[in-house]
Every structure is written in C-alpha cells, then in structure tokens.
Design a protein around this motif. Structure first.
Motif, PDB file in Angstrom:
ATOM      1  N   GLU A 190      26.642  15.353  37.251  1.00  0.00           N
ATOM      2  CA  GLU A 190      26.913  15.793  38.619  1.00  0.00           C
ATOM      3  C   GLU A 190      26.686  17.289  38.755  1.00  0.00           C
ATOM      4  N   SER A 191      26.209  17.696  39.908  1.00  0.00           N
ATOM      5  CA  SER A 191      26.118  19.121  40.209  1.00  0.00           C
ATOM      6  C   SER A 191      27.523  19.714  40.259  1.00  0.00           C
ATOM      7  N   ASP A 192      27.631  20.974  39.864  1.00  0.00           N
ATOM      8  CA  ASP A 192      28.916  21.679  39.953  1.00  0.00           C
ATOM      9  C   ASP A 192      29.048  22.437  41.271  1.00  0.00           C
ATOM     10  N   CYS A 193      28.230  22.102  42.259  1.00  0.00           N
ATOM     11  CA  CYS A 193      28.190  22.786  43.552  1.00  0.00           C
ATOM     12  C   CYS A 193      29.589  22.928  44.171  1.00  0.00           C
ATOM     13  N   LYS A 194      30.042  24.164  44.329  1.00  0.00           N
ATOM     14  CA  LYS A 194      31.352  24.429  44.958  1.00  0.00           C
ATOM     15  C   LYS A 194      31.491  25.919  45.235  1.00  0.00           C
ATOM     16  N   SER A 195      32.382  26.242  46.163  1.00  0.00           N
ATOM     17  CA  SER A 195      32.681  27.637  46.508  1.00  0.00           C
ATOM     18  C   SER A 195      33.728  28.189  45.551  1.00  0.00           C
ATOM     19  N   LEU A 196      33.528  29.441  45.127  1.00  0.00           N
ATOM     20  CA  LEU A 196      34.339  30.004  44.048  1.00  0.00           C
ATOM     21  C   LEU A 196      35.291  31.122  44.487  1.00  0.00           C
ATOM     22  N   TRP A 197      35.326  31.461  45.781  1.00  0.00           N
ATOM     23  CA  TRP A 197      36.122  32.621  46.194  1.00  0.00           C
ATOM     24  C   TRP A 197      37.590  32.489  45.804  1.00  0.00           C
ATOM     25  N   ASP A 198      38.184  31.343  46.003  1.00  0.00           N
ATOM     26  CA  ASP A 198      39.608  31.168  45.719  1.00  0.00           C
ATOM     27  C   ASP A 198      39.907  31.482  44.244  1.00  0.00           C
ATOM     28  N   MET A 199      39.065  31.001  43.344  1.00  0.00           N
ATOM     29  CA  MET A 199      39.249  31.258  41.914  1.00  0.00           C
ATOM     30  C   MET A 199      39.022  32.732  41.594  1.00  0.00           C
ATOM     31  N   ILE A 200      37.957  33.304  42.133  1.00  0.00           N
ATOM     32  CA  ILE A 200      37.635  34.696  41.855  1.00  0.00           C
ATOM     33  C   ILE A 200      38.717  35.625  42.410  1.00  0.00           C
ATOM     34  N   GLU A 201      39.202  35.332  43.600  1.00  0.00           N
ATOM     35  CA  GLU A 201      40.267  36.156  44.186  1.00  0.00           C
ATOM     36  C   GLU A 201      41.515  36.138  43.307  1.00  0.00           C
ATOM     37  N   LYS A 202      41.829  34.983  42.756  1.00  0.00           N
ATOM     38  CA  LYS A 202      43.005  34.874  41.883  1.00  0.00           C
ATOM     39  C   LYS A 202      42.871  35.804  40.683  1.00  0.00           C
ATOM     40  N   VAL A 203      41.694  35.847  40.082  1.00  0.00           N
ATOM     41  CA  VAL A 203      41.469  36.715  38.929  1.00  0.00           C
ATOM     42  C   VAL A 203      41.535  38.183  39.334  1.00  0.00           C
ATOM     43  N   LEU A 204      40.819  38.552  40.387  1.00  0.00           N
ATOM     44  CA  LEU A 204      40.735  39.956  40.783  1.00  0.00           C
ATOM     45  C   LEU A 204      42.072  40.506  41.270  1.00  0.00           C
ATOM     46  N   SER A 205      42.859  39.680  41.941  1.00  0.00           N
ATOM     47  CA  SER A 205      44.141  40.151  42.467  1.00  0.00           C
ATOM     48  C   SER A 205      45.215  40.250  41.396  1.00  0.00           C
ATOM     49  N   SER A 206      44.929  39.769  40.190  1.00  0.00           N
ATOM     50  CA  SER A 206      45.921  39.792  39.104  1.00  0.00           C
ATOM     51  C   SER A 206      46.038  41.164  38.452  1.00  0.00           C
ATOM     52  N   GLY A 207      45.045  42.019  38.688  1.00  0.00           N
ATOM     53  CA  GLY A 207      45.067  43.338  38.088  1.00  0.00           C
ATOM     54  C   GLY A 207      44.255  43.467  36.811  1.00  0.00           C
ATOM     55  N   VAL A 208      43.648  42.368  36.314  1.00  0.00           N
ATOM     56  CA  VAL A 208      42.796  42.488  35.132  1.00  0.00           C
ATOM     57  C   VAL A 208      41.561  43.304  35.495  1.00  0.00           C
ATOM     58  N   GLN A 209      41.001  43.986  34.508  1.00  0.00           N
ATOM     59  CA  GLN A 209      39.863  44.870  34.762  1.00  0.00           C
ATOM     60  C   GLN A 209      38.553  44.106  34.589  1.00  0.00           C
ATOM     61  N   VAL A 210      37.977  43.715  35.714  1.00  0.00           N
ATOM     62  CA  VAL A 210      36.704  43.001  35.728  1.00  0.00           C
ATOM     63  C   VAL A 210      35.613  43.986  36.128  1.00  0.00           C
ATOM     64  N   HIS A 211      34.557  44.070  35.339  1.00  0.00           N
ATOM     65  CA  HIS A 211      33.477  45.010  35.631  1.00  0.00           C
ATOM     66  C   HIS A 211      32.340  44.374  36.416  1.00  0.00           C
ATOM     67  N   ALA A 212      32.067  43.088  36.174  1.00  0.00           N
ATOM     68  CA  ALA A 212      30.957  42.431  36.872  1.00  0.00           C
ATOM     69  C   ALA A 212      31.195  40.929  36.918  1.00  0.00           C
ATOM     70  N   ILE A 213      30.700  40.308  37.991  1.00  0.00           N
ATOM     71  CA  ILE A 213      30.730  38.848  38.138  1.00  0.00           C
ATOM     72  C   ILE A 213      29.390  38.424  38.723  1.00  0.00           C
ATOM     73  N   ALA A 278      40.781  40.055  28.235  1.00  0.00           N
ATOM     74  CA  ALA A 278      39.974  38.846  28.072  1.00  0.00           C
ATOM     75  C   ALA A 278      40.831  37.580  28.047  1.00  0.00           C
ATOM     76  N   GLU A 279      41.870  37.562  27.231  1.00  0.00           N
ATOM     77  CA  GLU A 279      42.688  36.358  27.099  1.00  0.00           C
ATOM     78  C   GLU A 279      43.449  36.061  28.383  1.00  0.00           C
ATOM     79  N   ARG A 280      43.933  37.103  29.044  1.00  0.00           N
ATOM     80  CA  ARG A 280      44.635  36.904  30.321  1.00  0.00           C
ATOM     81  C   ARG A 280      43.691  36.339  31.380  1.00  0.00           C
ATOM     82  N   THR A 281      42.454  36.835  31.419  1.00  0.00           N
ATOM     83  CA  THR A 281      41.469  36.322  32.376  1.00  0.00           C
ATOM     84  C   THR A 281      41.164  34.860  32.092  1.00  0.00           C
ATOM     85  N   LEU A 282      41.002  34.524  30.819  1.00  0.00           N
ATOM     86  CA  LEU A 282      40.749  33.130  30.444  1.00  0.00           C
ATOM     87  C   LEU A 282      41.903  32.236  30.903  1.00  0.00           C
ATOM     88  N   GLU A 283      43.098  32.702  30.725  1.00  0.00           N
ATOM     89  CA  GLU A 283      44.274  31.944  31.149  1.00  0.00           C
ATOM     90  C   GLU A 283      44.276  31.724  32.659  1.00  0.00           C
TER      91      GLU A 283
END
Length: 331
Positions: A190-213, A278-283
């Motif tokens: 199956e295609s994995d076609c889906k919108s990712l904003w909700d997941m990405i927002e959760k990561v970015l709003s947590s305070g982890v330091q993300v440099h690129a997506i 890294a581990e916190r982001t994975l979680e």
C-alpha cells in the motif's frame, strides 16, 4: 454512466453545474463558496508557499488516489518547512470521457484529506481537454502555510546530528510499480500517502533541536540524503540494517532490481536532529500513529558532501543518488 464532456470545460452552464455538483459540494467553505476570481485570505506574519502538479498513473491505487495525493503532497511540502498548512488551491485538467463517478471519488478523497490536515481549498480551476490529450486527470495544487517553526533548512546540518526516518522506505513507489505491472503479493503493498503536519508539529513543539526535515518523494531516501550532504557539505553515514523496509517492498525490489532507498514515499519524513535529542525524537515519532515504524538510521560524521552506507558486515560503500527516470509519473 455519466462522463465529463468538453462542454463541462467551456465556462458556461455545464461548467457551473460541474463546479457546484462536485467541487463546491465536497470542498465547501465560506471562501470557496464566494466563487470569486481570487480568494481573499487573512494572513499574518511570514508564510510558506509551494506548488506541485500530480500526474500519477494509475490515478487510483492501494492506500489512496490522485486526489488524496494532491492534498497530502502539498501539505507535506509546507509541513517540512515548519509551516502550519492553511490554504490550498486546486486546478484540474480532465480528459473528456472521465466518469462522474471517478471524479467524485477524487474530489471526496481531497475533501477528506484536507479535513484531516486542517486545510481549506479556497480557489480552483477546471479545464477539460479532448480525449487522448491528457491521461484521465491531472491536478495542480498550491499551498500556503503560516511559518510556525523557523530555521529548518538543508543548509544547517551539523556534525553529530542523527538521521531519522518516520516510517518504512519506498512504500509509495513500490505500490505504484506493483499496480502498473499487475503484481500481487501475499501481503498487499500500500502507498503510505498521508499528511504529516500533525506528527511534525508534535516533534517541533516538544523543544527538540531539529535542523532539517524533508518528505522523501521522487528519488526517495537516497535523493534526500545526497541533497543534504551536498547542500551542507557533510558526510552522512547510514546503517543499512537500520533502514526500515517492508518485506513485500524488499521482495519487489529484489525481483526487479530496484533499491528501496530510490523509491518514493508520500507519507514519510526524514529528519536531521541534534545528537542529544535523537532518542527523544524517536520516542515522539513512535508515539504518533504515522511514526510507529520510525528509526534512527545514521549520523553526520564530518565534512565530505557524500553519503556512505555501512552494511551489516561492516563494509562501507557510497549510497548513490538515483539517476535517470526510474519510474515516471510516480506522483
């Protein structure tokens, strides 16, 4: 069965009926319902703006269709820049003879995915061309998002960063390839076609330091990593056995001689994250339904502008960027 006629693109009575019975019916919102030549939008601060065209063949596939793909693809282009998706436009080029039933299915898919992503389709256009001059239906979407998290860039990767993927690799490309070739597997691809904003927002709003997506679409994971290595002037080392690939996708690739990392995804994000986070982001990723198969697959090990793949036997080889047209009309 009712079908789209050339008169539905003439701008007259048939066009207005088509717009009202399909597009307004399913994509209805106060801005679209005004049916003006331009949508008037209320925006504050910096915005992200993107556009994309979708010509996927076949337009209906396991896990989605061209309508869902058009919304998710544009939403994800905004999301990976840290922008909250807000508004979309949708332009349709339809082949004469395309059935009303299929058209309604496409528009309903768009409406459902837009609702899930929290975006409004606020303006659009419809053209109908003679049979044989386009393959069934093409869609162009443009998107506007409000910049919520700034600083994400392919030019800001740093030595020590961890490289993560939010899901399995190559799902969309393998699905389209299997459907074109009429290949059936015991476990359907199956295609994995889906919108990712909700997941990405959760990561970015947590305070982890993300440099690129990035969302790994055409060219797949390999294209993303090679572009990052080039743009930031870094060497990325990837552990081959850490890359998550579904068994059916791996089987198809072995059968046809493809690399899973060269095949497109339409619902998987690649992230470069500060080593300490890294581990916190994975979680965080694994806590979200779209990130259950997330993995840390590698690290930035220094300067060098290349991607190195380490095999389970400790052998290193260059992960080449895809070249040529592996699979046309993937999205």
């Amino acid at each position: 069965m009712k079908r789209v006629l050339l008169s539905h693109g003439s701008g007259g009575e048939e066009t207005q009926r088509l717009i009202k019975e399909f597009f307004i019916k399913h994509l209805s919102n106060p801005i679209l319902e005004r049916m003006e030549d331009s949508a008037v939008l209320d925006l504050e601060g910096a915005v992200a703006f993107t556009t994309d065209s979708f010509t996927v063949s076949p337009p209906f596939f396991k896990g989605g269709d061209i309508g869902k793909l058009a919304v998710a693809g544009t939403v994800n282009d905004l999301a990976v820049m840290g922008a909250r998706p807000k508004y979309l436009s949708a332009g349709f080029i339809i082949e004469e003879g395309f059935s009303f039933e299929e058209l309604e299915g496409v528009v309903k898919s768009m409406a459902e995915e837009a609702n899930r992503a929290g975006v409004l389709v606020v303006t659009g256009d419809t053209k109908v061309v003679p049979k044989g001059q386009v393959d069934r239906i093409f869609i162009n979407t443009s998107g506007i998002g409000i910049m919520t998290f700034k600083g994400l860039s392919a030019h800001t990767l740093q030595e020590g960063d961890a490289i993560l993927v939010s899901g399995t690799v190559g799902d969309h490309g393998a699905c389209i390839l299997a459907e074109r070739e009429g290949m059936e597997f015991e476990i359907p691809i199956e295609s994995d076609c889906k919108s990712l904003w909700d997941m990405i927002e959760k990561v970015l709003s947590s305070g982890v330091q993300v440099h690129a997506i990035r969302d790994a679409t055409r060219g797949g994971l390999s294209a993303v990593l090679n572009e990052w290595a080039e743009q930031s002037g870094v060497e990325i080392e990837v552990e081959e056995d850490k890359i998550p690939v579904k068994e059916a996708v791996l089987g198809l690739c072995e059968l046809l001689g493809f690399e899973p990392t060269h095949l497109a995804n339409e619902g998987m994000a690649v992230m470069s994250v500060a080593e300490r986070d890294a581990e916190r982001t994975l979680e965080l990723l694994r806590e979200h339904p779209h990130g259950r198969d997330a993995e840390i697959i590698g690290r930035i090990v220094g300067n060098g502008s290349r991607v190195v793949l380490r095999t389970p036997y400790g052998v290193k080889r260059i992960m080449e960027a895809p070249s040529g047209e592996l699979l046309p009309r993937i999205c």
